[in-house]
Design an enzyme around this catalytic site. Structure first.
Site, PDB file in Angstrom:
ATOM      1  N   GLU A  73       0.170  -3.240  12.583  1.00 50.70           N
ATOM      2  CA  GLU A  73       0.307  -4.700  12.412  1.00 50.70           C
ATOM      3  C   GLU A  73       0.622  -5.431  13.717  1.00 50.70           C
ATOM      4  OE1 GLU A  73       3.260  -4.337   9.409  1.00 50.70           O
ATOM      5  OE2 GLU A  73       1.806  -4.408   7.768  1.00 50.70           O
ATOM      6  N   TRP A  77       0.834  -1.218   0.000  1.00 52.58           N
ATOM      7  CA  TRP A  77       0.000   0.000   0.000  1.00 52.58           C
ATOM      8  C   TRP A  77       0.863   1.260   0.000  1.00 52.58           C
ATOM      9  CZ3 TRP A  77      -1.976   2.725   4.910  1.00 52.58           C
ATOM     10  CH2 TRP A  77      -1.057   2.585   5.958  1.00 52.58           C
ATOM     11  N   LYS A  82       1.682   0.021  16.345  1.00 50.58           N
ATOM     12  CA  LYS A  82       2.942  -0.053  15.588  1.00 50.58           C
ATOM     13  C   LYS A  82       3.140   1.190  14.724  1.00 50.58           C
ATOM     14  CE  LYS A  82       5.308  -2.727  12.020  1.00 50.58           C
ATOM     15  NZ  LYS A  82       5.244  -3.885  11.133  1.00 50.58           N
ATOM     16  N   GLN A  83       2.082   1.570  14.041  1.00 40.61           N
ATOM     17  CA  GLN A  83       2.211   2.724  13.143  1.00 40.61           C
ATOM     18  C   GLN A  83       0.854   3.388  12.976  1.00 40.61           C
ATOM     19  OE1 GLN A  83       2.992   1.900   9.005  1.00 40.61           O
ATOM     20  NE2 GLN A  83       2.191  -0.152   9.170  1.00 40.61           N
TER      21      GLN A  83
HETATM   22  O1  IFM Z   1       3.625  -1.565   3.927  1.00 40.37           O
HETATM   23  C1  IFM Z   1       4.509  -1.550   4.983  1.00 40.37           C
HETATM   24  C2  IFM Z   1       3.745  -1.878   6.236  1.00 40.37           C
HETATM   25  O2  IFM Z   1       2.757  -0.928   6.488  1.00 40.37           O
HETATM   26  C3  IFM Z   1       4.676  -1.951   7.422  1.00 40.37           C
HETATM   27  N1  IFM Z   1       5.737  -2.882   7.179  1.00 40.37           N
HETATM   28  C4  IFM Z   1       6.526  -2.577   5.970  1.00 40.37           C
HETATM   29  C5  IFM Z   1       5.631  -2.531   4.755  1.00 40.37           C
HETATM   30  C6  IFM Z   1       6.460  -2.179   3.518  1.00 40.37           C
HETATM   31  O3  IFM Z   1       7.002  -0.898   3.636  1.00 40.37           O
END
Ligand code: IFM
Length: 768
Positions: free
Chosen positions: A481, A342, A593-594
């Protein structure tokens, strides 16, 4: 005849030091990360900028040339497709008087590597000498042509600085590391054709080299298909100039002829000659900079970060190839095997849509061309419509591995390929944004509409009505995640609702404007009014987790009941939070996480009633561990929009450091292209406050205190405009360079922008 010194000027980097990144010396420990930062790319060829000139065998194998779309699957259990390593065409071995050069004191420091971002080229400089006192100064430049994607060029100048003796150079394309099934079909002098074992794709490379010593052409000794060697008597002051033109072509299907393509490209490059190739490449970069440059006065570090980001963004896309997209590390490294996430739609496409619509269109056509893979994934899981692969390679099939090494180096299950489904709405979001910014009717009619309809159909089958009268999406992973198998992730559900609504809009638009197209598309998809009605009902009833009382979105059902951990206690940690806390405790906590709800706020601010945006940011930002390089950019964008420019600038600097300072110790696997896209997003959507609307563009700037001004350009519906925001003067200037007059809203006040006159406005907001 080429005079000995005609190459001189190409080794001179751009005069403005802010356009270059320069590193002196050589440190084998840092070689891979430097190679990544100094990578060159044109969206088809990506060449890691490792040291190419050697005095013998290489001790650190760091070079890499990647070709977009050249995927193969290794011969392992549960193997996933990855980009194949291709012959490393840059290598040079050198001997002086029959001996490998030695390092004399000062020789190491004489090595300089310069990334000239303005010209899209890497320049190197190095002094070498031998035991019997022959010394040479070697300067080199290499580039991947931005205008002719098949073509790459290396120029080398050897100047004898000391002593008389024999110089021998050997230029071999190195085949080291070709261990994933690139098999030769034809090898001739200066030409090779290979196929990859699993996918059957083919790769052709053609090369032509020539050397002049003091202007006189010297014939090579040729000892193999890609092996050239020269030797000549050298004396002080003598200059030898070497040019290496290389062309590469990929063949995906049986009827493709990559061999002819590579040869034709080589012939075209030869007709131009190296100086013509350099001139065309530099003109292409100049034009990209003209469209995409972002200038900051008052903050040189931010300016450099922006240039570095834009350099890699402009090099990552290829408007001529609708079969490839941009991988998470672009073409600069091996992490994530060249897979597309994404990242492209959410972090990169806004940049391309608004500065390079042709590249944006090609990236979206990649999603159109992989729609069957997305349909198959949805059908395989028992749903209708299109569920895009969380990790996508060339066919659109899911390529996310089911296991990986966790941050603590233990093997963990990876559920993203099954559960991280917001990708389908993310693709739809980018399609709509492109449509809004370009009004490209042909794209919408022939490709974009089908993506919107099929992704909406997926969501309408995925969200199931339950006894509470609401539709629920259970068992997903959101952008955060850390939490798996969750129900009603706010990001996923609100994006899904938005996706369905835009699909209904496009259905109505097609019916009204192109009824025949609607007729043929809806009948091919078997899409009738009853189904559209069901979509409407899902959109009306989908659970979102918004508490109308507090204005807070609950990130997913039950999130607020999880352990609340004060992350201030973990400030200064050097490892991700899930390593510090352990996986289980992290999953049972509110540690994010984000950006998740914050990402939703960045993408769909209108979904947040009244002042609830700020409330949500204040709730979620302190709970975020920023365990992904994607996270801080969304926070920075939102913080800037909310007027907290200090916090936003901190995020901006932290994102800038990811690749420039390797602050996450992860640059060896390639640049974090989503983070680099995020730098542009923070500047343009954050500090400038740009927003796209159905019939106008708007800005609402809030610049950091140290930024005197911010200038940038955007393309909007066949127009190109330049915007300059002066913080110290509180003024905004907008110039329409091409196209019809347009509505432009500045801090909520509408203006008409026309080519007749520059718009100059004193802004009311004191925040600017
Ligand atoms: O798409 C991301 C994900 O949101 C977090 N881990 C790394 C992926 C690739 O950059």
């Amino acid at each position: 005849m080429t005079s000995a010194r005609t190459m001189d000027h190409v080794f001179t980097p751009s005069a403005d030091p802010n356009w270059v990144i320069s590193e002196a010396g050589y440190d084998c420990l840092l070689e891979i990360s430097r190679g990544v930062r100094f990578a060159i790319s044109n969206g088809f060829l990506g060449v890691r900028g490792a040291r190419a000139i050697h005095r013998g065998g290489r001790w650190v194998a760091t070079s890499r040339t990647l070709v977009a779309g050249l995927f193969d699957t290794a011969d392992e259990e549960e193997a996933i497709p990855g980009l194949v390593a291709t012959p490393d065409w840059l290598q040079i071995h050198i001997l002086l008087d029959g001996e490998p050069p030695v390092h004399r004191p000062g020789d190491g420091k004489s090595q300089r590597r310069i990334l000239d971002m303005h010209r899209g080229a890497v320049i190197t400089e190095r002094r070498l000498s031998n035991a019997s006192d022959v010394g040479v100064l070697i300067r080199s430049l290499h580039l991947a042509c931005l205008n002719q994607h098949a073509t790459a060029l290396q120029l080398i100048q050897l100047e004898n600085t000391r002593g008389e003796g024999e110089v021998q150079i050997a230029l071999n394309a190195s085949f080291e590391g070709l261990d994933i099934g690139l098999l030769p079909d034809r090898m001739e002098q200066g030409f090779g054709l290979w196929h990859v074992l699993g996918s059957g794709k083919r790769l052709a490379m053609a090369a032509e080299l020539s050397l002049r010593v003091d202007g006189q052409k010297v014939s090579p000794m040729i000892s193999g298909p890609f092996k050239w060697a020269w030797s000549w008597k050298s004396k002080p002051g003598q200059v030898a100039c070497l040019e290496r033109l290389v062309t590469v072509a990929r063949g995906d299907t049986d009827d493709a002829d990559p061999g002819s393509d590579a040869r034709d490209a080589l012939a075209a490059a030869q007709r131009l000659g190296w100086s013509g190739v350099v001139a065309a490449h530099e003109a292409a970069w100049a034009s990209r900079w003209d469209c995409s440059a972002v200038e900051v006065e008052g903050d040189p570090a931010a300016q450099q970060a922006l240039r570095f980001a834009l350099y890699h963004l402009n090099g990552a896309a290829n408007p001529d190839d609708e079969r490839v997209s941009i991988a998470a590390r672009a073409l600069t490294g091996d992490d994530y095997h060249g897979h597309v996430f994404w990242d492209t739609e959410i972090y990169l496409l806004p940049f391309y849509i608004l500065t390079w619509p042709e590249a944006a269109r090609a990236l979206l056509m990649y999603r159109f061309n992989t729609l069957d893979g997305a349909r198959a994934k949805a059908a395989g899981l028992g749903w209708r419509g299109a569920l895009y692969a969380w990790e996508s390679a060339d066919t659109g099939a899911e390529t996310c591995p089911s296991r990986a090494l966790g941050p603590d180096r233990k093997v963990i299950d990876v559920n993203c390929g099954l559960q991280e489904q917001h990708i389908s709405a993310d693709v739809a979001y980018a399609v709509w944004q492109y449509w809004q910014a370009t009004c490209d009717e042909v794209f919408l009619r022939d490709a974009g509409a089908e993506i919107l309809l099929e992704t909406a159909r997926f969501w309408s089958s995925r969200a199931q009505p339950e006894a509470d009268g609401q539709c629920h999406i259970r068992g997903v992973i959101g952008p955060d995640e850390y939490h798996e198998s969750i129900d009603d992730n706010a990001f996923t559900n609100v994006m899904a609702r938005w996706n369905i609504r835009r699909a209904l809009d496009v259905a109505a638009l097609l019916l009204a404007r192109w009824p025949e197209r609607w007729e043929s598309l809806s009948s091919r998809l078997g899409l009738g009014n009853a189904e559209l009605e069901q979509w409407r009902s899902v959109a009306e009833t989908i659970a979102t987790g918004l508490d109308p009382g507090t204005g807070l979105f609950e990130q997913f059902a039950g999130f607020f009941t999880l352990e609340d951990i004060d992350l201030a206690n973990y400030a200064g940690r050097s490892v991700p939070l899930d390593v510090v806390l352990g996986r289980e405790r992290t999953q049972a906590s509110q540690v994010v996480k984000q950006a998740d709800v914050v990402a939703l706020l960045a993408l769909l601010p209108d979904e947040f009633p009244r002042d609830s945006g700020e409330k949500n940011f204040d709730y979620y930002a302190p709970r975020c561990g920023h365990g992904s390089s994607l996270s801080r950019a969304m926070h920075g964008l939102v913080a800037a929009r909310l007027g907290d420019t200090d916090a936003a600038l901190d995020f901006f600097r932290e994102v800038s450091a990811i690749d420039l300072d390797d602050s996450q110790a992860a640059v060896e696997g390639g640049v974090h292209i989503a983070g680099l896209g995020g730098i542009w997003l923070m500047a343009v959507f954050g500090f400038a406050g740009l927003s796209l609307h159905s019939d106008y563009l708007a800005v609402d700037p809030r610049l950091p205190a140290t930024w005197r001004s911010l200038s940038f350009g955007v393309q909007w519906r066949s127009r190109s405009l330049k915007i300059r925001i002066g913080r110290t003067t509180g003024s905004l200037e907008a110039t329409l360079e091409t196209g019809e007059p347009m509505k432009f809203v500045i801090c909520g006040e509408p203006f008409t922008l026309s080519r007749a006159e520059k718009l100059s406005v004193r802004m009311k907001s004191n925040d600017t």
